[in-house]
Design a protein around this motif. Sequence first.
Motif: not given
Length: 504
Positions: A320-323, A327-328, A354-355, A359-361
């Motif tokens: 499925g979707s993977n934002t 983000v990374h 980037a990782s 977490w922030l997202w």
Amino acid sequence: MRRLLVALTATALTLAGTGVPAEAAPAPHRLAPAPGGPGIGDGYYPDYGNSGYDVSHYDVRLRYTPATDRLTGTTTILARATQDLSRFNLDFLLDVSSVTVNNRPATFAREGDHELVVTPARPVADGGAMTVVVRYAGVPSTEVGAGYTAWIRTPDGAIAVGEPEIAWWWYPSNDHPLDKATFDVSVSVPDGVEAISNGVMPRPPVRETLGYTRWSWRSTKPQASYLTFLTIGQYDVTTDTSADGQTVYNAYSQALPQDFRDAAQSSVERTSEIVDWQSTLFGPYPFEARGGVVTPPGTLGFALENQTRPTYSSAFFRRGSNTSVVVHENAHQWFGDSVSVADWQHIWLNEGFASYAEWLWSEKNEEGTAQEIFDYLYASSPDDAPIWTTAPADPGVPELFGDAVYDRGAMTLHQLRVAVGDDDFFEILRTWATEQRYGNATTAEFTALAEKISGKDLDALFQAWLYTPSKPVVAGTATLAESAPVAPKSWERISQTHELLHQH
């Protein structure tokens, strides 16, 4: 070094107050031109990159035939000598037919795994301009460098995406992040096939004779060689304009099954939203375009943060979707692309940052706070797991893309955030991205900045989390171990993302 030539007249000069003619000054000593080195000085990859010159621009002009995987090309390199240079190296694998340096034929020879040694017809003086033109051809998928072939052939074309090596298979370069340059990439491919690279299109695709169309791309900001990519095949393209006027260019392989395509598009089409949010945390977006490319199933096994336009394996969207992966890779536009490593040892400055953006997202979308993700990861990782037995600040080549670099790197940033507070933490990130913009940096520079902004002695924190190959002790360790925290909602997506990212 500045040289000063002084003309003396034998009859006019005398030693002050003596009337005795002065002796003629000896001619300044000048070292003979010397070869540039076959490496730029990287601690992990000593023969990557080259010394003796600095590149300012690459013009890469290619023709590619998917049916045969044959690539022909001419790359023009604009550079400046950083020493009196008798010869120099380029990193490259394909067969070279000719090389000119400043419009004169040069001799060239192969040395080692991937070195092309070029001897100009006449030496280049320190500071002197170099225009190097290399003509070449070959079948990239048959060439082996560093023990493998990075060029990926697909049913409808090819993918030139990789880290830390990819340039060798399609254009000659000074292949190390220390020598960034601007780029023009122009590729002629059969009609009906797309050729996608970094940056903006200075002109639309141009139909050539004999059934070929030429695609042109331009990168106007400093760009590392491994971040320069090429994807050729049959793609569906969407274009848009961001709120600040930038071109958004996304491409999806026509070979994607519809469910993969829907999930990929639901994720990648949110790139501008994600970049705009990241700009509020990290400072202004550093480049001139944005977007993404999703490759055919069963071809690419990872995602890579190519400057302005990351490339994603379709496997990221199989559930499925993977934002998270979007983000990374876009966080890398600040951390890795704009601010690049000075040495591959410092890769956690790319991947840990980037990782942590993931977490922030997750925190922003109320799918699990950064603290919850930290607690889960800390409690669920055994003491003898590689995440603890590898020091992120010096992981070694075998663990260059291991858990310690990604996940423990992110955990380090979270511990920094806890120690200094949100105001100072985000000020550290923004200042880092601003002061090091388009440059190269080290772990020591980052830790020094964190101490400067926070006004705190952070040596013990960084020693425990970045340099010690064992599990750090944190407050509440026993509670974490006993409670076995439940994985946040975002964790499945984050862990799937990192499982694939580690396959560089």
